[in-house]
Design a protein around this motif. Structure first.
Motif, PDB file in Angstrom:
ATOM      1  N   GLN A  98      -3.152  -1.291  -5.288  1.00 54.94           N
ATOM      2  CA  GLN A  98      -4.462  -0.692  -5.030  1.00 54.94           C
ATOM      3  C   GLN A  98      -5.166  -1.318  -3.828  1.00 54.94           C
ATOM      4  O   GLN A  98      -6.093  -0.714  -3.282  1.00 54.94           O
ATOM      5  CB  GLN A  98      -5.349  -0.837  -6.260  1.00 54.94           C
ATOM      6  CG  GLN A  98      -4.987   0.095  -7.398  1.00 54.94           C
ATOM      7  CD  GLN A  98      -6.037   1.168  -7.612  1.00 54.94           C
ATOM      8  OE1 GLN A  98      -7.212   0.880  -7.747  1.00 54.94           O
ATOM      9  NE2 GLN A  98      -5.607   2.428  -7.644  1.00 54.94           N
ATOM     10  N   MET A 101      -5.255   0.798  -0.752  1.00 57.29           N
ATOM     11  CA  MET A 101      -6.106   1.958  -1.023  1.00 57.29           C
ATOM     12  C   MET A 101      -7.577   1.573  -0.905  1.00 57.29           C
ATOM     13  O   MET A 101      -8.375   2.268  -0.259  1.00 57.29           O
ATOM     14  CB  MET A 101      -5.834   2.501  -2.427  1.00 57.29           C
ATOM     15  CG  MET A 101      -4.409   2.931  -2.679  1.00 57.29           C
ATOM     16  SD  MET A 101      -4.223   3.548  -4.396  1.00 57.29           S
ATOM     17  CE  MET A 101      -2.439   3.480  -4.565  1.00 57.29           C
ATOM     18  N   GLY A 104      -8.604   1.009   2.760  1.00 53.74           N
ATOM     19  CA  GLY A 104      -8.778   2.249   3.510  1.00 53.74           C
ATOM     20  C   GLY A 104     -10.047   2.977   3.107  1.00 53.74           C
ATOM     21  O   GLY A 104     -10.835   3.411   3.960  1.00 53.74           O
ATOM     22  N   VAL A 105     -10.272   3.086   1.793  1.00 56.15           N
ATOM     23  CA  VAL A 105     -11.458   3.788   1.297  1.00 56.15           C
ATOM     24  C   VAL A 105     -12.731   3.048   1.697  1.00 56.15           C
ATOM     25  O   VAL A 105     -13.713   3.669   2.134  1.00 56.15           O
ATOM     26  CB  VAL A 105     -11.378   3.954  -0.236  1.00 56.15           C
ATOM     27  CG1 VAL A 105     -12.706   4.458  -0.795  1.00 56.15           C
ATOM     28  CG2 VAL A 105     -10.247   4.906  -0.608  1.00 56.15           C
ATOM     29  N   LEU A 124      -7.219   9.083   6.519  1.00 54.75           N
ATOM     30  CA  LEU A 124      -6.248   7.995   6.521  1.00 54.75           C
ATOM     31  C   LEU A 124      -4.859   8.542   6.807  1.00 54.75           C
ATOM     32  O   LEU A 124      -4.505   9.626   6.350  1.00 54.75           O
ATOM     33  CB  LEU A 124      -6.235   7.294   5.155  1.00 54.75           C
ATOM     34  CG  LEU A 124      -7.563   6.677   4.701  1.00 54.75           C
ATOM     35  CD1 LEU A 124      -7.457   6.212   3.250  1.00 54.75           C
ATOM     36  CD2 LEU A 124      -7.956   5.515   5.605  1.00 54.75           C
ATOM     37  N   TRP A 126      -1.076   7.600   6.024  1.00 53.62           N
ATOM     38  CA  TRP A 126      -0.290   6.700   5.177  1.00 53.62           C
ATOM     39  C   TRP A 126       0.615   5.820   6.051  1.00 53.62           C
ATOM     40  O   TRP A 126       1.199   6.319   7.012  1.00 53.62           O
ATOM     41  CB  TRP A 126       0.568   7.558   4.228  1.00 53.62           C
ATOM     42  CG  TRP A 126       1.356   6.759   3.239  1.00 53.62           C
ATOM     43  CD1 TRP A 126       0.954   6.381   1.996  1.00 53.62           C
ATOM     44  CD2 TRP A 126       2.681   6.249   3.400  1.00 53.62           C
ATOM     45  NE1 TRP A 126       1.956   5.672   1.377  1.00 53.62           N
ATOM     46  CE2 TRP A 126       3.026   5.570   2.226  1.00 53.62           C
ATOM     47  CE3 TRP A 126       3.624   6.294   4.447  1.00 53.62           C
ATOM     48  CZ2 TRP A 126       4.255   4.944   2.044  1.00 53.62           C
ATOM     49  CZ3 TRP A 126       4.847   5.668   4.277  1.00 53.62           C
ATOM     50  CH2 TRP A 126       5.147   5.002   3.073  1.00 53.62           C
ATOM     51  N   ASN A 128      -1.588   2.908   6.285  1.00 51.23           N
ATOM     52  CA  ASN A 128      -2.687   1.946   6.507  1.00 51.23           C
ATOM     53  C   ASN A 128      -3.525   2.205   7.752  1.00 51.23           C
ATOM     54  O   ASN A 128      -4.198   1.297   8.227  1.00 51.23           O
ATOM     55  CB  ASN A 128      -2.097   0.526   6.610  1.00 51.23           C
ATOM     56  CG  ASN A 128      -1.294   0.329   7.889  1.00 51.23           C
ATOM     57  OD1 ASN A 128      -0.766   1.278   8.450  1.00 51.23           O
ATOM     58  ND2 ASN A 128      -1.228  -0.888   8.363  1.00 51.23           N
ATOM     59  N   TYR A 220      -7.747   5.627  -6.526  1.00 51.67           N
ATOM     60  CA  TYR A 220      -6.530   6.352  -6.140  1.00 51.67           C
ATOM     61  C   TYR A 220      -6.848   7.774  -5.700  1.00 51.67           C
ATOM     62  O   TYR A 220      -6.347   8.252  -4.671  1.00 51.67           O
ATOM     63  CB  TYR A 220      -5.540   6.352  -7.305  1.00 51.67           C
ATOM     64  CG  TYR A 220      -4.441   7.377  -7.194  1.00 51.67           C
ATOM     65  CD1 TYR A 220      -3.418   7.228  -6.264  1.00 51.67           C
ATOM     66  CD2 TYR A 220      -4.430   8.504  -8.019  1.00 51.67           C
ATOM     67  CE1 TYR A 220      -2.407   8.177  -6.154  1.00 51.67           C
ATOM     68  CE2 TYR A 220      -3.427   9.448  -7.920  1.00 51.67           C
ATOM     69  CZ  TYR A 220      -2.416   9.287  -6.985  1.00 51.67           C
ATOM     70  OH  TYR A 220      -1.420  10.228  -6.874  1.00 51.67           O
ATOM     71  N   TRP A 223      -8.613   7.809  -2.311  1.00 48.35           N
ATOM     72  CA  TRP A 223      -7.635   7.479  -1.270  1.00 48.35           C
ATOM     73  C   TRP A 223      -6.716   8.659  -0.994  1.00 48.35           C
ATOM     74  O   TRP A 223      -6.484   9.034   0.160  1.00 48.35           O
ATOM     75  CB  TRP A 223      -6.833   6.256  -1.725  1.00 48.35           C
ATOM     76  CG  TRP A 223      -5.694   5.860  -0.851  1.00 48.35           C
ATOM     77  CD1 TRP A 223      -5.772   5.275   0.389  1.00 48.35           C
ATOM     78  CD2 TRP A 223      -4.296   5.995  -1.141  1.00 48.35           C
ATOM     79  NE1 TRP A 223      -4.505   5.031   0.877  1.00 48.35           N
ATOM     80  CE2 TRP A 223      -3.583   5.467  -0.039  1.00 48.35           C
ATOM     81  CE3 TRP A 223      -3.582   6.500  -2.228  1.00 48.35           C
ATOM     82  CZ2 TRP A 223      -2.197   5.440   0.003  1.00 48.35           C
ATOM     83  CZ3 TRP A 223      -2.203   6.460  -2.184  1.00 48.35           C
ATOM     84  CH2 TRP A 223      -1.520   5.939  -1.080  1.00 48.35           C
ATOM     85  N   ARG A 224      -6.216   9.266  -2.058  1.00 45.99           N
ATOM     86  CA  ARG A 224      -5.302  10.410  -1.917  1.00 45.99           C
ATOM     87  C   ARG A 224      -5.982  11.558  -1.175  1.00 45.99           C
ATOM     88  O   ARG A 224      -5.380  12.198  -0.309  1.00 45.99           O
ATOM     89  CB  ARG A 224      -4.839  10.860  -3.303  1.00 45.99           C
ATOM     90  CG  ARG A 224      -3.781  11.964  -3.290  1.00 45.99           C
ATOM     91  CD  ARG A 224      -3.427  12.377  -4.714  1.00 45.99           C
ATOM     92  NE  ARG A 224      -2.379  13.395  -4.719  1.00 45.99           N
ATOM     93  CZ  ARG A 224      -2.599  14.689  -4.511  1.00 45.99           C
ATOM     94  NH1 ARG A 224      -3.838  15.121  -4.272  1.00 45.99           N
ATOM     95  NH2 ARG A 224      -1.602  15.554  -4.515  1.00 45.99           N
TER      96      ARG A 224
END
Length: 281
Positions: A98, A101, A104-105, A124, A126, A128, A220, A223-224
């Motif tokens: 996590q 994640m 990034g968030v 973002l 993927w 990073n 999650y 982030w997704r």
């Protein structure tokens, strides 16, 4: 602390200290004008029992910064946000996957809080990269994240979260990047004016503090939802396997941060961030 370098104000550490004195993240700041890498300093501090979780190492300039895959991350004096956050067991998520994640968030939340006009462009890549743009094909990289974790007998002792954001660079101050990497940009280039790095750092710490209290499922999902990579065709380069490549479409990410790519033959592949680089074909 209003001194400046080449018309770029340095961080107002007094203002940051007052704003974050009672905060979970940013209560202690190890500040430097110029360092090879904030990550190296953070590791040295993290092993000291007296170093509290939530301590920041901050520099105005980094001369030998390292990003993912040992790529260099350099930044000119007083123009970028260069932060390494020390987290110890109290503030580490149960699932360490996590951490990227959350990083990034938190960075996206902080930029959106300070520059709401960029909210719809923030995303973002993927695993990073912090991106600005409407889709992956046209987005530019404005920041990056690097996570390093220290274990003793398979137990995580601490993690260092390195976050770099291009804030006030002009186009000629941005680094050259390899052709497979997204082109760089800065917040200043995106909005056409200088950005207050001090306010941005305070916002980043507050965003991270909020995420510590957020459920893993919600982190999650946020982030997704920010991932520009999903639904896009990608070429995957396997670092541990010579020059082997995989062409497919990124269809999902798991709760552990792995990327799900369906290849041209319809087969599904689960990819770990440490092994691959993704790019548009």
């Amino acid at each position: 602390m209003n001194a400046s370098t080449n018309h770029h104000p340095i961080l107002n550490i007094t203002r940051i200290a007052v704003a974050l004195k009672d905060a979970v993240i940013g209560h202690t700041i190890d500040y430097h004008a110029s360092v090879p890498s904030t990550m190296q300093i953070a590791h040295r501090l993290a092993v000291e029992p007296s170093t509290r979780s939530g301590t920041l190492v901050v520099a105005e300039e980094q001369t030998a910064g390292i990003g993912r895959m040992q790529r260099r991350w350099e930044a000119p004096m007083a123009q970028a946000l260069l932060v390494s956050l020390i987290l110890k067991s109290d503030h580490l998520p149960t699932n360490l996957a996590q951490l990227p994640m959350m990083a990034g968030v938190a960075t996206v939340r902080a930029i959106a809080a300070e520059l709401p006009e960029l909210t719809d462009q923030l995303g973002l890549k993927w695993p990073n990269d912090i991106m600005l743009g409407e889709d992956l094909a046209h987005a530019k990289k404005v920041g990056g994240v690097l996570i390093e974790t220290s274990y003793v007998r398979k137990q995580a002792q601490y993690a260092i979260i390195g976050i770099g954001v291009n804030v006030n660079q002009s186009s000629d101050a941005l680094p050259e990047v390899p052709p497979e990497a997204p082109p760089p940009t800065s917040l200043r280039l995106a909005i056409g004016r200088m950005v207050d790095r001090t306010s941005l750092l305070i916002a980043l710490c507050r965003a991270w503090e909020d995420l510590i209290a957020t459920s893993t499922h919600d982190v999650y999902q946020e982030w997704r939802n920010l991932l520009l990579t999903l639904g896009q065709p990608v070429t995957v380069l396997f670092h541990k396997d010579g020059h082997r490549q995989l062409h497919g479409v990124a269809v999902d990410v798991t709760a552990d941060g792995a990327l799900v790519v369906v290849d041209e033959g319809g087969r599904s592949h689960l990819l770990d961030a440490g092994d691959v680089t993704t790019r548009l074909p």
